[in-house]
Design a protein around this motif. Sequence first.
Motif, short mmCIF file in Angstrom:
data_model
loop_
_atom_site.label_atom_id
_atom_site.label_comp_id
_atom_site.label_asym_id
_atom_site.label_seq_id
_atom_site.Cartn_x
_atom_site.Cartn_y
_atom_site.Cartn_z
N ARG A 100 23.18 46.67 22.29
CA ARG A 100 22.57 45.72 21.36
C ARG A 100 22.99 45.98 19.92
NH1 ARG A 100 17.90 42.76 22.87
NH2 ARG A 100 17.27 43.05 25.04
N LYS A 101 23.11 47.24 19.55
CA LYS A 101 23.44 47.60 18.18
C LYS A 101 24.95 47.65 17.92
CE LYS A 101 19.17 50.10 17.16
NZ LYS A 101 18.78 49.20 16.07
N GLY A 102 25.73 47.33 18.94
CA GLY A 102 27.17 47.25 18.76
C GLY A 102 27.89 48.58 18.77
N PHE A 103 27.22 49.64 19.21
CA PHE A 103 27.86 50.96 19.24
C PHE A 103 28.81 51.09 20.44
CE2 PHE A 103 23.88 52.14 16.91
CZ PHE A 103 24.51 52.45 15.71
N THR A 104 28.53 50.35 21.51
CA THR A 104 29.34 50.46 22.72
C THR A 104 29.71 49.08 23.24
OG1 THR A 104 27.38 50.51 24.15
CG2 THR A 104 28.26 52.64 23.42
N GLN A 105 30.74 49.07 24.07
CA GLN A 105 31.10 47.87 24.84
C GLN A 105 31.21 48.29 26.30
OE1 GLN A 105 34.29 45.24 23.42
NE2 GLN A 105 35.06 45.18 25.52
N PHE A 106 30.26 47.84 27.09
CA PHE A 106 30.17 48.25 28.49
C PHE A 106 30.67 47.14 29.41
CE2 PHE A 106 27.59 47.89 32.40
CZ PHE A 106 28.05 49.02 33.07
N THR A 107 31.37 47.57 30.48
CA THR A 107 31.83 46.62 31.49
C THR A 107 31.58 47.20 32.88
OG1 THR A 107 33.62 45.91 30.02
CG2 THR A 107 33.78 45.27 32.33
N PRO A 108 30.80 46.50 33.72
CA PRO A 108 30.63 46.96 35.11
C PRO A 108 31.85 46.57 35.94
CG PRO A 108 29.37 44.96 34.75
CD PRO A 108 29.99 45.30 33.42
N ARG A 109 32.21 47.43 36.89
CA ARG A 109 33.37 47.19 37.74
C ARG A 109 33.01 47.42 39.20
NH1 ARG A 109 37.37 44.37 35.14
NH2 ARG A 109 38.03 45.40 33.22
N TYR A 110 33.77 46.76 40.10
CA TYR A 110 33.49 46.85 41.53
C TYR A 110 34.78 47.02 42.30
CZ TYR A 110 28.93 45.22 40.05
OH TYR A 110 27.72 45.11 39.41
N ILE A 111 34.80 48.03 43.18
CA ILE A 111 35.97 48.29 44.01
C ILE A 111 35.94 47.39 45.24
CG2 ILE A 111 37.13 49.99 45.46
CD1 ILE A 111 36.28 52.15 43.56
N THR A 112 37.06 46.76 45.51
CA THR A 112 37.21 45.99 46.76
C THR A 112 38.59 46.29 47.37
OG1 THR A 112 38.15 44.06 45.64
CG2 THR A 112 35.77 44.10 45.92
N TRP A 113 38.71 46.03 48.66
CA TRP A 113 39.98 46.21 49.36
C TRP A 113 40.34 44.90 50.05
CZ3 TRP A 113 35.90 49.48 49.16
CH2 TRP A 113 36.12 50.72 48.54
N TYR A 114 41.50 44.87 50.65
CA TYR A 114 41.88 43.64 51.36
C TYR A 114 42.31 43.98 52.79
CZ TYR A 114 46.80 44.91 50.78
OH TYR A 114 48.01 45.55 50.84
N CYS A 115 42.25 42.99 53.64
CA CYS A 115 42.63 43.15 55.04
C CYS A 115 44.02 42.53 55.25
CB CYS A 115 41.62 42.46 55.95
SG CYS A 115 41.98 42.63 57.71
N PRO A 116 44.96 43.29 55.76
CA PRO A 116 46.30 42.73 55.98
C PRO A 116 46.26 41.52 56.93
CG PRO A 116 46.35 45.10 56.13
CD PRO A 116 44.91 44.72 56.05
N GLU A 117 47.19 40.66 56.74
CA GLU A 117 47.20 39.37 57.43
C GLU A 117 47.21 39.51 58.94
OE1 GLU A 117 49.71 35.15 57.34
OE2 GLU A 117 50.26 36.83 56.04
N ALA A 118 47.87 40.52 59.45
CA ALA A 118 47.98 40.68 60.91
C ALA A 118 46.64 40.99 61.57
CB ALA A 118 48.98 41.80 61.23
N PHE A 119 45.64 41.40 60.77
CA PHE A 119 44.36 41.80 61.35
C PHE A 119 43.21 40.91 60.88
CE2 PHE A 119 47.10 45.40 61.67
CZ PHE A 119 46.76 46.03 62.86
N LEU A 120 43.52 39.75 60.35
CA LEU A 120 42.48 38.89 59.81
C LEU A 120 41.48 38.43 60.86
CD1 LEU A 120 44.53 36.64 57.32
CD2 LEU A 120 42.96 38.51 56.78
N LEU A 121 41.89 38.35 62.09
CA LEU A 121 41.01 37.83 63.13
C LEU A 121 40.23 38.94 63.84
CD1 LEU A 121 43.35 35.11 64.69
CD2 LEU A 121 41.59 34.85 62.92
N THR A 122 40.42 40.18 63.43
CA THR A 122 39.69 41.28 64.06
C THR A 122 38.24 41.27 63.63
OG1 THR A 122 40.19 42.84 62.30
CG2 THR A 122 41.78 42.69 64.13
N LYS A 123 37.41 41.91 64.44
CA LYS A 123 35.98 41.99 64.14
C LYS A 123 35.73 42.74 62.84
CE LYS A 123 31.60 43.57 66.12
NZ LYS A 123 30.94 44.23 67.29
#
Length: 628
Positions: A228-251
């Motif tokens: 609020r007082k401008g001392f910091t600039q915060f950014t939340p981040r989130y880790i995600t991964w991806y599924c290779p195309e050959a396995f898109l239909l797997t459970k």
Amino acid sequence: MVKMGTKKLSFLLCVWVLVFGFCYGRFVVEKNSLKVTYPKSLKGSYECAIGNFGVPKYGGVMVGSVVYPKANQKGCKSFSDVDISFQTKPGSYPTFVLVDRGDCFFTLKAWNAQNAGAAAILVADDRSETLITMDTPEEMNAGKGDYVEKITIPSALISRSLADKIKDALSNGEMVNINLDWTEALPHPDERVEYELWTNSNDECGPKCDNLIEFLKDFKGAAQLLERKGFTQFTPRYITWYCPEAFLLTKQCKSQCINHGRYCAPDPEQDFSKGYDGKDVVIQNLRQACFYKVANASGNPWQWWDYVTDFAIRCPMKDKKFTEECSDQVITSLGANLKKIKECVGDPHADVENPVLKAEQDAQIGKGSRGDVTILPTLVINDRQYRGKLSRAAVLKAICAGFQETTEPSICLTQDMETNECLENNGGCWQDKSANITACRDTFRGRVCECPIVQNVKFVGDGYTHCEASGALRCAINNGGCWKGTQEGKVYSACIDDHTKGCKCPPGFKGDGINKCEDIDECEEKLKCQCPQCKCKNTWGSYECKCGSGLFYSQENDVCMGKYTASMSGGNFLGMIILVAAVAGVAGYAFYKIRIQRYMDSEIRQIMAQYMPLDNQPEVPSQLHHDI
């Protein structure tokens, strides 16, 4: 804190290891400086790796003496079992315990050293290799691992070669003194700290997730105040991964991914047959990221802390409330724009990219000195990964270390955060005790000696041995640091307001003008009142001179003279001279006017006489001739 060792890390980064066939991540080992100050044979600076547990002293320095125990040298047992204590004795250095790597977890070694009274622990690597980050153990292998969160001493891994040299010096009876220095462990370029928290909405990973949620709750107030007082600039981040195309239909892909396998997260319970799925975690991560995006656009980025803490309390997985409906209720209660947040989330089932999650994936890849984000959660401060315990005090201390000296907010200067070095011997800086003015200025990283500005008067100097008031108003502050004396109702000062700086003893005194101005004895030093009839008497700052036999003393001429002469001297004499000069001037002007008048009359008469005879002149025969 959600902590992951190398095995869990490999699992998370390679959650689809059968698909990828390989795993890759550029992990950066965060380091601090270790300086050996004694013995001379080891004197110098060395690198050591910061452990990812305990509380590193970011922004500070610790001084200690190294002890290598004769028993329990790997630190895997309680030192009390072998009757060893590292408690600091009065007047001695704190103890830095050196233990060998192997046989037990790094955290257990630190815990045993802390319980024995050590101020810090140094772990000697048992192989010749580049330094690694000492991490916390896997929950499933750690057994009674609740002690990890109680570790407060800093830890460092040192190279095998340095450890061997330290052991040799100790075996030869030499004392080994070391400075552990974290002052440059984090960049501190300016008056604002930029930091990120790579986090996760999953609350079913046991104590690790519980610790993360507790941290978010504890740190929320400080984070919002700084933002609020401008001392910091915060950014939340989130880790995600991806599924290779050959396995898109797997459970696995279908249950753990959204947007056709583009964004995935591990199953919360590591069991695909029960509870919530990884895709539920991804969607909630996306909602939290979108909440921040919308709140930041409206100028209220700190509301993110309210949302994630309220959601954790109101919508836990264990109560089957980890849902979109519960999330909407929290968003609405906070007054945020639900419509814009839903637009940001988009359709998780669509075969399209989500710009928010795509940006998060791109940000996971390290740039410059930061390295890839491979530990969850990860705190990044000024583009440098934080190592240590995820607690309010430890993280706030690290953030405070990211401010440029003298620019940190007041929250960083509390007793809980740092030690005020100005309280002891004024920090070795200049001080004027009489005026209660000091050049010592306390900062989070330590004191600085800087001449102050007091009541719009600027002091100039080196700040260590000398500070001097300057400017037109300087005499109003402790008389400009100059000498000042009062005696018998008289006040003299060596400070002159129209001088920007410097001190000069007033007339009648001699000295440096700062510490001392002594009265000059004009009589004894024969400077004044030296005429034969003069009788001299010294006074403070001046003198008195008297003449006998009815004579009067003339200070201008330093002589004694009679009444009339005396009256003529000084002002009366000067007045007489002016009067005589004035009379002479008037007389001269009158004489000049008379002569000019007579001269003009004579000239006019001669001219007129040529044209007509004057009454008092005879006729003059005509001198004109006419030709016929």
